[in-house]
Motif scaffolding. Structure first.
Motif, mmCIF file in Angstrom:
data_model
loop_
_atom_site.group_PDB
_atom_site.id
_atom_site.type_symbol
_atom_site.label_atom_id
_atom_site.label_comp_id
_atom_site.label_asym_id
_atom_site.label_seq_id
_atom_site.Cartn_x
_atom_site.Cartn_y
_atom_site.Cartn_z
ATOM 1 N N VAL A 1 -8.019 4.620 6.817
ATOM 2 C CA VAL A 1 -6.421 4.423 6.658
ATOM 3 C C VAL A 1 -6.147 3.777 7.660
ATOM 4 C CG1 VAL A 1 -4.398 5.240 5.976
ATOM 5 C CG2 VAL A 1 -6.439 6.266 5.251
ATOM 6 N N LEU B 1 0.527 -1.234 -0.073
ATOM 7 C CA LEU B 1 -0.241 0.196 -0.043
ATOM 8 C C LEU B 1 0.788 1.317 0.161
ATOM 9 C CD1 LEU B 1 -2.253 -0.611 2.596
ATOM 10 C CD2 LEU B 1 -2.730 -1.665 0.640
ATOM 11 N N ARG B 2 1.351 2.428 -0.343
ATOM 12 C CA ARG B 2 1.214 3.685 -0.468
ATOM 13 C C ARG B 2 1.042 4.103 0.862
ATOM 14 N NH1 ARG B 2 -2.491 4.864 -4.638
ATOM 15 N NH2 ARG B 2 -3.381 6.099 -3.688
ATOM 16 N N GLU C 1 -2.386 4.762 1.481
ATOM 17 C CA GLU C 1 -3.807 4.655 1.872
ATOM 18 C C GLU C 1 -3.303 2.987 3.256
ATOM 19 O OE1 GLU C 1 -4.552 2.169 -2.729
ATOM 20 O OE2 GLU C 1 -2.548 2.281 -1.714
#
Length: 264
Positions: free
Chosen positions: A68, A10-11, A42
């Motif tokens: 998140v 994930l970012r 994210e």
């Protein structure tokens, strides 16, 4: 436990407390991994203590959807909501994390001047006397008066995640995560002397009305945000604003909450 390698893909954004240890740790991680701005993330990796984690989670509440997840590493003192600080092996740790959902309280506070404030609280909502005069409160549960007059320094409503914080210091009960309960705990109760609080289902609607607010002013605090001179406060669970915490398998929050009950 997630055991999901996609979590490490994930970012991610890196946020850190302004304290020197947290800033030094952030500098160490800055070039070791690829980070994105918080608005594009994210997942959040947070460096600091429990207070900074609360601050980060409140920022997540403002984002609303999607949820998140936040993975914290402790650069503070207690670090109850944090994982151990280790600069290496972050990718592997994130793929093995255990996920916990945390549901905040929603506080609606009306002041003596008629102003209305709506604030979330992840740990607790507390009412506190503002002067040397004892606070006097009427307590309702699901619109039924359960205490017509509580004389005290204050009262708080704690979530399971917050039950080991201010609530525990006020001699309130520790609530396991997933218990579906809230702690209603008086602070230095004077009358009725034998009342030591209650454990309520988290679907309960709790109302607190200030008796004689002109002579006995009371403030309301949702985690770290204070509203002064309140006349009435209503508290419910806000399921629409669910949060997500990530923990190392060996540092699971539910285990920590359980073990807190055996610390002398």
């Amino acid at each position: 436990m997630s055991d999901d390698p996609r979590l490490s893909e994930l970012r991610r954004a890196l946020v850190a407390s302004p304290t020197p240890p947290a800033q030094a740790a952030a500098a160490e991680l800055a070039d070791a991994y690829d980070w994105v701005p918080v608005e594009e993330a994210e997942m959040i990796v947070a460096l600091g203590g429990d207070g900074f984690m609360l601050q980060t989670l409140h920022a997540m509440l403002e984002r609303r959807k999607p949820v998140v997840p936040v993975f914290g590493m402790n650069l503070g003192t207690v670090g109850f909501l944090m994982n151990e600080w280790r600069p290496h092996g972050l990718e592997d740790r994130l793929s093995r994390t255990k996920m916990f959902k945390v549901v905040p309280l929603g506080m609606t506070a009306e002041t003596v001047h008629g102003e209305v404030y709506k604030l979330p609280a992840i740990n607790e909502v507390s009412l506190l006397r503002e002067t040397r005069q004892t606070a006097k409160l009427e307590v309702t549960v699901n619109d039924r008066v359960v205490l017509d007059e509580l004389a005290c320094d204050g009262i708080l409503i704690a979530t399971p995640a917050g039950s080991t914080a201010y609530n525990l210091s006020a001699q309130g009960p520790i609530l396991p995560l997933g218990s579906g309960m809230l702690a209603l705990t008086p602070i230095s109760p004077f009358r009725p002397r034998r009342w030591r609080g209650a454990i309520l289902p988290d679907k309960a609607r709790i109302g607190l009305r200030v008796l004689d607010p002109a002579k006995r002013p009371v403030s309301a605090v949702a985690d770290q945000r204070e509203i002064r001179e309140v006349a009435r406060v209503d508290v419910v669970i806000d399921r629409a604003r669910e949060l997500c915490l990530l923990f190392d398998p060996e540092h699971a929050l539910d285990d920590r909450i359980t073990m807190e009950q055996f610390i002398a």
